[in-house]
Scaffold this motif. Structure first.
Motif, short mmCIF file in Angstrom:
data_model
loop_
_atom_site.label_atom_id
_atom_site.label_comp_id
_atom_site.label_asym_id
_atom_site.label_seq_id
_atom_site.Cartn_x
_atom_site.Cartn_y
_atom_site.Cartn_z
N LYS A 171 -2.77 70.73 42.69
CA LYS A 171 -3.01 71.71 43.74
C LYS A 171 -3.04 71.01 45.10
O LYS A 171 -3.63 69.94 45.24
CB LYS A 171 -4.35 72.41 43.48
CG LYS A 171 -4.68 73.52 44.41
CD LYS A 171 -3.91 74.76 44.10
CE LYS A 171 -4.36 75.89 45.01
NZ LYS A 171 -3.40 76.93 45.17
N LEU A 172 -2.39 71.62 46.10
CA LEU A 172 -2.37 71.09 47.45
C LEU A 172 -3.12 72.05 48.37
O LEU A 172 -2.92 73.26 48.31
CB LEU A 172 -0.93 70.93 47.95
CG LEU A 172 -0.02 70.09 47.06
CD1 LEU A 172 1.41 70.16 47.56
CD2 LEU A 172 -0.49 68.66 47.03
N TYR A 173 -3.99 71.50 49.22
CA TYR A 173 -4.76 72.30 50.16
C TYR A 173 -4.44 71.86 51.58
O TYR A 173 -4.43 70.67 51.88
CB TYR A 173 -6.26 72.14 49.92
CG TYR A 173 -6.72 72.63 48.57
CD1 TYR A 173 -6.96 73.98 48.35
CD2 TYR A 173 -6.93 71.73 47.54
CE1 TYR A 173 -7.40 74.43 47.12
CE2 TYR A 173 -7.36 72.17 46.29
CZ TYR A 173 -7.59 73.52 46.09
OH TYR A 173 -8.02 73.96 44.87
N LYS A 174 -4.19 72.83 52.45
CA LYS A 174 -3.97 72.54 53.86
C LYS A 174 -5.32 72.51 54.56
O LYS A 174 -6.14 73.41 54.37
CB LYS A 174 -3.09 73.62 54.47
CG LYS A 174 -2.84 73.44 55.94
CD LYS A 174 -2.02 74.57 56.48
CE LYS A 174 -1.94 74.47 57.99
NZ LYS A 174 -1.28 75.59 58.59
N ILE A 175 -5.55 71.45 55.33
CA ILE A 175 -6.77 71.37 56.14
C ILE A 175 -6.37 71.03 57.56
O ILE A 175 -5.35 70.41 57.82
CB ILE A 175 -7.78 70.33 55.60
CG1 ILE A 175 -7.19 68.91 55.60
CG2 ILE A 175 -8.26 70.71 54.21
CD1 ILE A 175 -8.21 67.84 55.24
N SER A 176 -7.20 71.48 58.51
CA SER A 176 -6.90 71.18 59.91
C SER A 176 -8.05 70.46 60.59
O SER A 176 -7.93 70.07 61.74
CB SER A 176 -6.57 72.47 60.67
OG SER A 176 -7.65 73.38 60.57
N SER A 177 -9.16 70.28 59.86
CA SER A 177 -10.30 69.59 60.47
C SER A 177 -11.17 68.98 59.38
O SER A 177 -11.01 69.28 58.19
CB SER A 177 -11.13 70.56 61.30
OG SER A 177 -11.79 71.49 60.45
N THR A 178 -12.08 68.14 59.80
CA THR A 178 -13.03 67.56 58.85
C THR A 178 -13.94 68.64 58.28
O THR A 178 -14.42 68.50 57.15
CB THR A 178 -13.86 66.44 59.51
OG1 THR A 178 -14.50 66.96 60.67
CG2 THR A 178 -12.97 65.26 59.88
#
Length: 192
Positions: free
Chosen positions: A112-119
């Protein structure tokens, strides 16, 4: 007691013994992801006056770093960590613990891949118990696919500090995560 506590492994001294560490002395060059993850691991370890408690998501993260041991001045409570050795001097202790599982390869293929934009997104993933050997977190604008559904076979041919060589057979697009910090000088070659 100062001389006794100098037995702890300092950042970068592990390179002499081929021991991985979450800490690194970069001589002033800051790796914010490494700093963040190191601080994240340290803040997620619960400390009281007599012991440390380390939960499964943190041991999963340590295993992805290929961290096989933890050195502590306190006993550690965790289902995934075993006491290897205890050294003591004048009522003071140093404990060496071994993680029961560590990554066998310098890469993995997450399910599974998760997009994150911040800590904060990563902190939320930790709270949601999404950190495991089956997941990866990406800082990308356009995530082309969210799962690795095809079957792939990957063999590790060479693994050194300077080069990783893999031979693989893939039925389609596959996202591979390498357990190395990114440096701009790195080169990636596919089929030569």
């Amino acid at each position: 007691n100062y001389i006794f506590y100098k037995n702890f492994l300092y950042p970068n001294s592990g390179i002499l013994f081929d021991v991985n560490s979450t800490s690194i002395n970069t001589g002033g060059f800051r790796l914010w992801r490494r700093d963040y993850l190191n601080n994240f691991v340290l803040s997620a370890i619960k400390v009281d006056e007599k012991e440390l408690t380390i939960d499964t998501p943190v041991t999963n993260l340590l295993s992805r770093y290929n961290i096989g041991h933890i050195i502590s001045a306190y006993p550690v409570l965790s289902d995934e960590i075993s006491l290897t050795k205890k050294v003591y001097f004048d009522k003071h202790n140093i404990y060496l613990y071994s993680l029961d599982k560590i990554s066998a390869t310098p890469f993995f293929v997450p399910e599974k891949l998760y997009k994150i934009s911040s800590t904060d997104d990563f902190d939320q993933a930790y709270n949601d118990k999404k950190i495991s050997e089956k997941s990866a977190f990406l800082e990308v604008k356009n995530l082309k696919f969210k799962t690795n559904t095809n079957k792939s076979k990957i063999n590790l041919i060479k693994n050194s500090n300077y080069e990783i060589v893999l031979i693989g057979k893939f039925d389609g697009m596959v996202f591979i995560v390498f357990d190395k910090n990114y440096y701009p000088e790195w080169q990636v070659y596919v089929d030569g």
